[in-house]
Design a protein around this motif. Structure first.
Motif, PDB file in Angstrom:
ATOM      1  N   GLY A  32     -13.347  18.482 -13.244  1.00 54.74           N
ATOM      2  CA  GLY A  32     -12.278  17.645 -12.713  1.00 54.74           C
ATOM      3  C   GLY A  32     -12.624  16.202 -13.019  1.00 54.74           C
ATOM      4  N   SER A  36     -12.178  13.400  -8.213  1.00 52.98           N
ATOM      5  CA  SER A  36     -11.222  14.470  -7.910  1.00 52.98           C
ATOM      6  C   SER A  36     -11.615  15.294  -6.692  1.00 52.98           C
ATOM      7  CB  SER A  36     -11.045  15.388  -9.125  1.00 52.98           C
ATOM      8  OG  SER A  36     -12.274  15.974  -9.501  1.00 52.98           O
ATOM      9  N   ASP A 135      -7.520  19.426 -10.268  1.00 44.82           N
ATOM     10  CA  ASP A 135      -6.497  18.651 -10.954  1.00 44.82           C
ATOM     11  C   ASP A 135      -6.018  17.519 -10.048  1.00 44.82           C
ATOM     12  OD1 ASP A 135      -4.729  17.981 -12.954  1.00 44.82           O
ATOM     13  OD2 ASP A 135      -3.186  19.389 -12.287  1.00 44.82           O
ATOM     14  N   CYS A 136      -6.136  16.277 -10.522  1.00 43.32           N
ATOM     15  CA  CYS A 136      -5.801  15.117  -9.696  1.00 43.32           C
ATOM     16  C   CYS A 136      -5.338  13.980 -10.606  1.00 43.32           C
ATOM     17  CB  CYS A 136      -7.036  14.680  -8.896  1.00 43.32           C
ATOM     18  SG  CYS A 136      -6.710  13.520  -7.552  1.00 43.32           S
ATOM     19  N   GLU A 138      -4.808  10.202 -12.185  1.00 46.25           N
ATOM     20  CA  GLU A 138      -5.734   9.085 -12.386  1.00 46.25           C
ATOM     21  C   GLU A 138      -5.565   8.031 -11.297  1.00 46.25           C
ATOM     22  OE1 GLU A 138      -6.029   7.269 -16.178  1.00 46.25           O
ATOM     23  OE2 GLU A 138      -6.266   9.160 -17.272  1.00 46.25           O
ATOM     24  N   MET A 141      -7.482   9.233  -8.244  1.00 46.66           N
ATOM     25  CA  MET A 141      -8.930   9.219  -8.483  1.00 46.66           C
ATOM     26  C   MET A 141      -9.469   7.793  -8.508  1.00 46.66           C
ATOM     27  SD  MET A 141      -9.662  12.372 -11.158  1.00 46.66           S
ATOM     28  CE  MET A 141      -8.468  11.897 -12.409  1.00 46.66           C
ATOM     29  N   ALA A 189      -5.995  19.008  -6.418  1.00 45.73           N
ATOM     30  CA  ALA A 189      -6.995  18.214  -5.705  1.00 45.73           C
ATOM     31  C   ALA A 189      -6.431  16.958  -5.066  1.00 45.73           C
ATOM     32  CB  ALA A 189      -8.129  17.837  -6.659  1.00 45.73           C
ATOM     33  N   ALA A 190      -5.146  16.688  -5.260  1.00 45.14           N
ATOM     34  CA  ALA A 190      -4.534  15.510  -4.639  1.00 45.14           C
ATOM     35  C   ALA A 190      -4.148  15.775  -3.186  1.00 45.14           C
ATOM     36  CB  ALA A 190      -3.308  15.080  -5.434  1.00 45.14           C
TER      37      ALA A 190
END
Length: 227
Positions: A32, A36, A135-136, A138, A141, A189-190
């Motif tokens: 990730g 993330s 999955d996140c 930019e 992050m 991951a958000a």
């Protein structure tokens, strides 16, 4: 990037021969972008599913602090947002797996590119059970990385941008490689940390210790969303 499979994890077949002195292991690659949330969720997988967490970044930073001849080279490459040579990281991971009594490992932040991946499998003779992909965006992050205060040399805006670029160009092909083999388990991951861990628990259910299968999970600890 193509469609990533969101499927329950399947316990991988045992590795019969590898370069860990014959030790049979289950390895899960955790990938990730920077920030993330990999580290936070790895800590929970360790607690609830009995894995040992091997962070490639932590192993490299420990090598820097050890004063070894590789330390200065590693430090300079990390500052530039570059990828450390495969043989350096693989040797550290290999030694850590041999020394640890456990046989289930989360390998966090590695492989970083296709050369890393091929070298790891060729050298260790280990293929991952699956890849856990956080999955996140930019934007999210970057907010997380700039908000944490760990004194790390790679947590400044210039280096963060380089790390994002490196991840997209180098690490996404690794995820595509394993996705083509139905070995990628993608996590959104958000989402808030507790919701992310609910998804993680579903994936790792086949690895739950038998005596815990009938028990409810304890309340979720308050951890910061770092990775």
């Amino acid at each position: 990037m193509g469609t990533v499979v969101d499927a329950p994890a399947v316990v991988a077949e045992e590795v019969t021969e590898n370069m860990l002195g014959g030790k049979k292991v289950t390895a899960v690659f955790v990938l990730g972008g920077p920030g993330s949330g990999k580290g936070t969720q790895c800590a929970n997988i360790v607690e609830h599913f009995g894995f040992t967490h091997l962070s490639a970044g932590d192993l490299l930073r420990a090598e820097i602090k050890s004063g070894s001849e590789n330390g200065t080279m590693i430090e300079n490459m990390i500052k530039e947002g570059k990828i450390v040579p495969s043989e350096v990281t693989i040797k550290l991971l290999q030694e850590a797996m041999i020394k640890n009594e456990n046989d289930k490992f989360l390998i966090d932040g590695f492989p970083r590119n296709e050369e890393n991946r091929a070298a790891f499998e060729n050298v260790t003779k280990i293929s991952p059970a699956f890849v856990l992909f956080f999955d996140c965006s930019e934007k999210e992050m970057e907010k997380r990385l700039l908000g944490r205060n760990q004194g790390r040399v790679d947590d400044n805006i210039e280096t963060i941008k380089k790390r994002f670029k490196t991840f997209v160009e180098s690490s996404l092909p690794v995820i595509e490689h394993y996705n083509s083999r139905d070995k990628v388990k993608k996590i959104d991951a958000a989402k808030p940390i507790p919701e992310v861990f609910e998804d993680v628990k579903t994936i790792f259910a086949p690895y739950a210790p038998k005596h815990l299968l009938a028990l409810p999970f304890p309340s979720f600890p308050l951890l910061s969303p770092l990775g």
